[in-house]
Write a protein that holds these residues in place. Structure first.
Motif, short mmCIF file in Angstrom:
data_model
loop_
_atom_site.label_atom_id
_atom_site.label_comp_id
_atom_site.label_asym_id
_atom_site.label_seq_id
_atom_site.Cartn_x
_atom_site.Cartn_y
_atom_site.Cartn_z
N UNK A 61 31.49 -4.91 20.54
CA UNK A 61 31.29 -5.88 21.63
C UNK A 61 30.10 -5.45 22.51
N UNK A 62 30.03 -4.15 22.75
CA UNK A 62 28.93 -3.63 23.58
C UNK A 62 27.59 -3.89 22.90
N UNK A 63 27.55 -3.62 21.59
CA UNK A 63 26.32 -3.92 20.85
C UNK A 63 26.03 -5.42 20.82
N UNK A 64 27.09 -6.21 20.75
CA UNK A 64 26.93 -7.67 20.72
C UNK A 64 26.30 -8.21 21.99
N UNK A 65 26.77 -7.72 23.14
CA UNK A 65 26.19 -8.23 24.39
C UNK A 65 24.74 -7.79 24.53
N UNK A 66 24.40 -6.62 23.96
CA UNK A 66 23.00 -6.22 24.01
C UNK A 66 22.14 -7.08 23.08
N UNK A 67 22.72 -7.43 21.90
CA UNK A 67 21.97 -8.33 21.00
C UNK A 67 21.65 -9.63 21.73
N UNK A 68 22.64 -10.16 22.46
CA UNK A 68 22.40 -11.39 23.22
C UNK A 68 21.33 -11.16 24.28
N UNK A 69 21.36 -9.98 24.90
CA UNK A 69 20.35 -9.64 25.93
C UNK A 69 18.93 -9.73 25.36
N UNK A 70 18.72 -9.14 24.20
CA UNK A 70 17.37 -9.15 23.64
C UNK A 70 16.93 -10.56 23.25
N UNK A 71 17.86 -11.34 22.70
CA UNK A 71 17.49 -12.70 22.30
C UNK A 71 17.28 -13.61 23.52
N UNK A 72 18.14 -13.47 24.53
CA UNK A 72 17.97 -14.28 25.74
C UNK A 72 16.64 -13.94 26.44
N UNK A 73 16.32 -12.63 26.46
CA UNK A 73 15.04 -12.23 27.09
C UNK A 73 13.86 -12.87 26.36
N UNK A 74 13.92 -12.90 25.04
CA UNK A 74 12.84 -13.50 24.25
C UNK A 74 12.76 -15.00 24.52
N UNK A 75 13.92 -15.67 24.57
CA UNK A 75 13.91 -17.12 24.81
C UNK A 75 13.40 -17.43 26.22
N UNK A 76 13.69 -16.53 27.16
CA UNK A 76 13.18 -16.70 28.53
C UNK A 76 11.66 -16.67 28.56
N UNK A 77 11.08 -15.81 27.74
CA UNK A 77 9.60 -15.75 27.67
C UNK A 77 9.02 -17.10 27.23
N UNK A 78 9.73 -17.75 26.32
CA UNK A 78 9.23 -19.02 25.79
C UNK A 78 9.22 -20.15 26.80
N UNK A 79 10.12 -20.10 27.78
CA UNK A 79 10.15 -21.20 28.77
C UNK A 79 9.27 -20.91 29.99
N UNK A 80 8.70 -19.72 30.06
CA UNK A 80 7.89 -19.36 31.24
C UNK A 80 6.73 -20.33 31.52
N UNK A 81 5.94 -20.75 30.48
CA UNK A 81 4.85 -21.68 30.79
C UNK A 81 5.35 -22.99 31.42
N UNK A 82 6.46 -23.52 30.86
CA UNK A 82 7.01 -24.77 31.41
C UNK A 82 7.54 -24.54 32.82
N UNK A 83 8.26 -23.43 32.99
CA UNK A 83 8.79 -23.09 34.33
C UNK A 83 7.63 -23.02 35.33
N UNK A 84 6.59 -22.32 34.99
CA UNK A 84 5.44 -22.16 35.90
C UNK A 84 4.82 -23.52 36.22
N UNK A 85 4.65 -24.33 35.17
CA UNK A 85 3.99 -25.63 35.37
C UNK A 85 4.82 -26.53 36.31
N UNK A 86 6.13 -26.62 36.08
CA UNK A 86 6.94 -27.55 36.87
C UNK A 86 7.20 -27.06 38.30
N UNK A 87 6.81 -25.82 38.59
CA UNK A 87 6.89 -25.34 39.98
C UNK A 87 5.54 -25.42 40.68
N UNK A 88 4.54 -25.97 40.00
CA UNK A 88 3.24 -26.09 40.66
C UNK A 88 3.30 -27.17 41.73
N UNK A 89 2.60 -26.93 42.84
CA UNK A 89 2.55 -27.92 43.91
C UNK A 89 1.40 -28.90 43.65
N UNK A 90 1.55 -30.15 44.06
CA UNK A 90 2.72 -30.73 44.71
C UNK A 90 3.85 -30.95 43.71
#
Lengths: 112, 154
Positions: B87-116
């Protein structure tokens, strides 16, 4: 700072393509390179573990990044009449679906 | 050296956790009037001003995490496998995959927070922020627990 008019298309398509490519890379092990942490060695493509474990995570992200970057750049060239209808929600819907898919794929760790 | 990197990784994660939590609360429950209470002030921050810092902190934390991960793979994970801590290894596996998926949404996140900020993208902005908040919280807690499991410096 101004961004190109096509940047929202790039950002949305990149998020979708990255997520889909990443889960495929993990499942099929399409790593652009392999790292052998015990030996501090990098190797091109998928390599078997040598003296110690092999790490593919960096390679999966590199493959996904190249693929997603190429697809997103290609989408920027599409006519605006097509891209105007692109739903911004794809940028979160697909990553969320892939996150749930990973929970399913890794269920074996929690059901032992 | 890895101990220093792990500590810096943890400190950056704390800063990221604070920033993304402020922004998430303020985007889902913005303060309508001048805040008097602690909670009110917590959610009345100017959320837009956090976006660039969150992108930089996410990238820096992920980069340091990736470096520390190489040591973890040899020193920690092998031991967890030998101890059948799946289970401990499993939650870490999720950590690495979630971190990678987070990288993929960063451009969209940055764009939709641009002002105005455009009202038509309010939901996309809120959900992308929530995804990053979930990833950051998950990765912070899992990293913390795993560090405790193996023992610092062992």
């Amino acid at each position: 700072m101004s961004t190109p008019r096509s940047f929202p298309v790039f950002a949305v398509v990149f998020a979708v393509a990255w997520s889909v490519a990443y889960v495929i890379c993990v499942e099929k092990n399409y790593a652009l390179f392999t790292y052998h942490p015990a030996l501090y060695e990098w190797g091109l493509g998928v390599q078997k573990a040598k003296d110690g474990p092999a790490m593919y995570w960096f390679g999966w992200m590199a493959t996904s990044g190249l693929f997603a970057g190429a697809v997103a750049l290609a989408a920027c060239w599409l006519p605006e009449s097509l891209t105007r209808r692109l739903w911004s929600g794809w940028s979160w819907a697909v990553p969320v679906a892939v996150m749930l898919l990973f929970c399913y794929l890794l269920r074996g760790y929690f059901l032992r | 050296m890895f101990t220093v990197l792990l500590i810096v990784h943890g400190l950056l994660a704390v800063a990221l956790l604070g920033a993304i939590t402020h922004q998430t609360v303020s985007v889902w429950s913005p303060a309508r009037k001048p805040a008097g209470s602690f909670i009110g002030r917590f959610r009345s921050v100017p959320a837009t001003s956090y976006a660039n810092a969150i992108v930089v902190l996410y990238l820096a934390t992920a980069l340091l995490g990736a470096i520390v991960y190489t040591e973890y793979r040899v020193v920690v994970r092998v031991v967890l496998e030998q101890l059948d801590m799946w289970k401990t290894n499993g939650v870490f596996e999720l950590k690495e995959h979630f971190a990678a998926l987070g990288l993929g949404v960063l451009p969209a996140y940055w764009y939709y927070w641009r002002t105005p900020l455009l009202g038509e993208h309010a939901r996309t902005r809120a959900v992308l922020t929530s995804i990053l908040a979930f990833v950051v919280w998950w990765n912070f807690l899992v990293g913390h627990v795993l560090n405790n499991v193996r023992g610092f410096g062992s």
